[in-house]
Scaffold this motif. Structure first.
Motif, mmCIF file in Angstrom:
data_model
loop_
_atom_site.group_PDB
_atom_site.id
_atom_site.type_symbol
_atom_site.label_atom_id
_atom_site.label_comp_id
_atom_site.label_asym_id
_atom_site.label_seq_id
_atom_site.Cartn_x
_atom_site.Cartn_y
_atom_site.Cartn_z
ATOM 1 N N ALA A 61 0.826 -1.213 0.000
ATOM 2 C CA ALA A 61 0.000 0.000 0.000
ATOM 3 C C ALA A 61 0.856 1.257 0.000
ATOM 4 O O ALA A 61 0.590 2.226 0.725
ATOM 5 N N ALA A 65 -4.003 6.061 -3.788
ATOM 6 C CA ALA A 65 -5.144 5.277 -4.287
ATOM 7 C C ALA A 65 -5.477 5.597 -5.738
ATOM 8 O O ALA A 65 -5.951 4.731 -6.482
ATOM 9 N N SER A 66 -5.219 6.824 -6.169
ATOM 10 C CA SER A 66 -5.580 7.237 -7.525
ATOM 11 C C SER A 66 -4.796 6.503 -8.605
ATOM 12 O O SER A 66 -5.296 6.277 -9.711
ATOM 13 N N GLU A 68 -2.949 3.539 -7.783
ATOM 14 C CA GLU A 68 -2.681 2.193 -7.293
ATOM 15 C C GLU A 68 -3.006 1.097 -8.310
ATOM 16 O O GLU A 68 -2.250 0.128 -8.434
#
Length: 273
Positions: A61, A65-66, A68
């Protein structure tokens, strides 16, 4: 199920641009026709390792997130291919312009730099979280190196034409698939890691069903099959390398990547997680 668990298709707004750029990179390289020698293939080995590192960081991680989804499997391979291809194109122009003596040196140095930086990021994160465990990954690399050396000596003695023709490219193919086999076996037998590739799982289960599993574990059969398969592929490619060395070595580089990429992924993942 044929596809491995974790096979992810990213959103179209990420998938389409990557595919378009990748197609453009491949088209330009096809037009430029850069030479593909043993040294070229070896120069791309760090890029194979870099792609695996990106996927490990995704599992940790480490990415926003955009973006990933770009580092899921198999999307990470396309992203790595784009980066490596662009660097190769730059190397070609630098060579033509007289700024680089060869293309493979620039490609290899750039790939090593990318891999080193991102692998270090993964290691630093594992140090901080207290999950750094290098013992079995190091053992896996050492064992794979020994098995590769023995295999290559055997091929050189009994199938001299194969070893002489495929040369360093062939050795990389054998090492990549041997390391993949050994790390998978160690993960399955020692570290209780799950196997997501259905075909690999079938071989591991077959090994577990043999009487030898009680003494040497289940993974030895998988290692044996990977090594034999690598040598067989080299044998099938011997004439092709003689007749069309550029095309043949390009395909063998992809074969090496299929082994070395997952192998390095296993080594780094077992180290940091």
């Amino acid at each position: 199920m044929v596809l491995p668990e974790g096979f992810v298709v990213p959103p179209w707004y990420l998938l389409v641009p990557v595919i378009v750029v990748l197609a453009g990179v491949i088209s330009l390289l096809w037009t430029l026709e850069p030479p593909v020698t043993d040294r070229t293939v070896i120069a791309f080995a760090p890029w194979m390792m870099f792609g695996a590192t990106l996927h490990v960081l995704y599992k940790m991680a480490a990415f926003p997130a955009s973006i990933e989804p770009l580092f899921t499997a198999p999307m990470v391979y396309a992203v790595t291919a784009v980066l490596a291809g662009l660097v190769w194109i730059v190397a070609v122009f630098l060579h033509v312009g007289g700024l680089q003596r060869t293309t493979h040196r620039f490609v290899g140095i750039a790939g090593t730099a990318f891999f080193s930086v991102f692998a270090m990021l993964a290691l630093i994160r594992s140090f901080e979280s207290g999950t750094f465990e290098p013992f079995w990954p190091v053992i896996s690399v050492v064992v794979a190196g020994i098995v590769t050396a023995i295999t290559w000596v055997a091929v050189s003695l009994w199938f001299t034409d194969i070893a002489a023709t495929t040369s360093a490219t062939g050795a990389l193919v054998v090492f990549g698939h041997t390391l993949d086999g050994v790390t998978t076996a160690v993960g399955y037998d020692v570290l209780a890691a799950g196997e997501t590739v259905p075909v690999s799982l079938l071989l591991l289960e077959a090994g577990a069903a043999l009487p030898t599993a009680e003494y040497v574990g289940a993974g030895w059969l998988f290692v044996f099959v990977k090594v034999v398969l690598a040598v067989v592929i080299l044998g099938l490619f011997r004439e092709y390398v003689d007749e069309q060395p550029r095309q043949a070595r390009t395909i063998l580089a992809l074969v090496a990547a299929v082994g070395l990429g997952p192998a390095v992924h296993n080594v780094l993942l077992f180290t940091v997680a």
